[in-house]
Design a protein around this motif. Sequence first.
Motif: not given
Length: 342
Positions: A22, A30, A33, A198-200, A202, A211, A233, A236, A240, A270
């Motif tokens: 990542h 992501n 992602g 993790p989360c989706h 930026w 980023r 988040t 996604h 996650n 996002q």
Amino acid sequence: MTDKSGSRKAANPYYQGPISDHFDGLRFFNPDGVEPGGFGDLLKWKIGGGRARWPNPVVSLFPPARPDKHVFSDALRVTMIGHASMLIQAAGLNVLTDPVWSERVSPFTFIGPKRAVPPGIRFEDLPPIDLVLVSHNHYDHLDLATLKRLHATHAPKILTPLGNDVIIRRGVPDARITTMDWGDRIAVTNTVTVDAEPCHHWSARGAGDRRMALWAAFVITTPAGKIYHIGDTGFHRGVNYEAARQKHGGFRLANLPFGAYEPRWFMKGQHQNPAEAVQGMKLCNAAHVAGHHFATFQLTDEAIDAPVKALDAALRQEGVEADRFRPLRAGEVFDVPIVPVV
């Protein structure tokens, strides 16, 4: 920094570290992602209309809370301050998430999204703060003015994803900060740990650092149960959420965002919407949810009451009891029920 040809190479001002699944050596991403929209997409959104008008002022149904100094035993209590700022109390520990007491979430004090409702706890009424979790560096989550006040008054330990320490130290040079990569675990006390997951999403503080600092969710493991906190988040595909359930088994409480999601063509990658938040609740096996990220700062197009209306519909559609997913208003106190052992 230059390469072998003498050309200037881009540099990350916040973090230098090994390439990973990542991090590409310059920017975080992501895996599999969706990248956030660019300036052209932002301009298209801003000039496209469709932004609802929020009432002014907004009046919370709850007066400012005056929290107990500590809670112990099996008690787990969440008090809403506003947006993603919450006070979590469990096992004698007082934790603040993404604390913001400023009037605006912006690089400027005179322009940018303005607070629609006062904080649900007056700053001077806070109990002793042991720990602060900062999920990422957007201005509605990382507020240097508030972190400076907290350090002066409480000197809490701060946990934050990679790179955000550099930003925080610009305002709070002596802050006690530990940075975390996805998958890291920190022991806070003998009985409490925090995992970064993790989360989706930026990150960015300006136009040139997109980023370059990491974002993360947190899992707080306490004697009173596990708490899954997500500041921001996209859904996604639920990836996650499923991973969190597989790793941690389930949660007594999940703090899930469910606002700031319109227009979907711009926000979907996002910011999850209420229906996706309910799906996330089920996928991560959360017994109860404290819903946040709504009715405090107008960041997106939807009306102030739209997230709660859409949440009610999603809960009915999924057959989830309304009292299991609580959209918390400023000043509201949620004593999370004990999950029965089956």
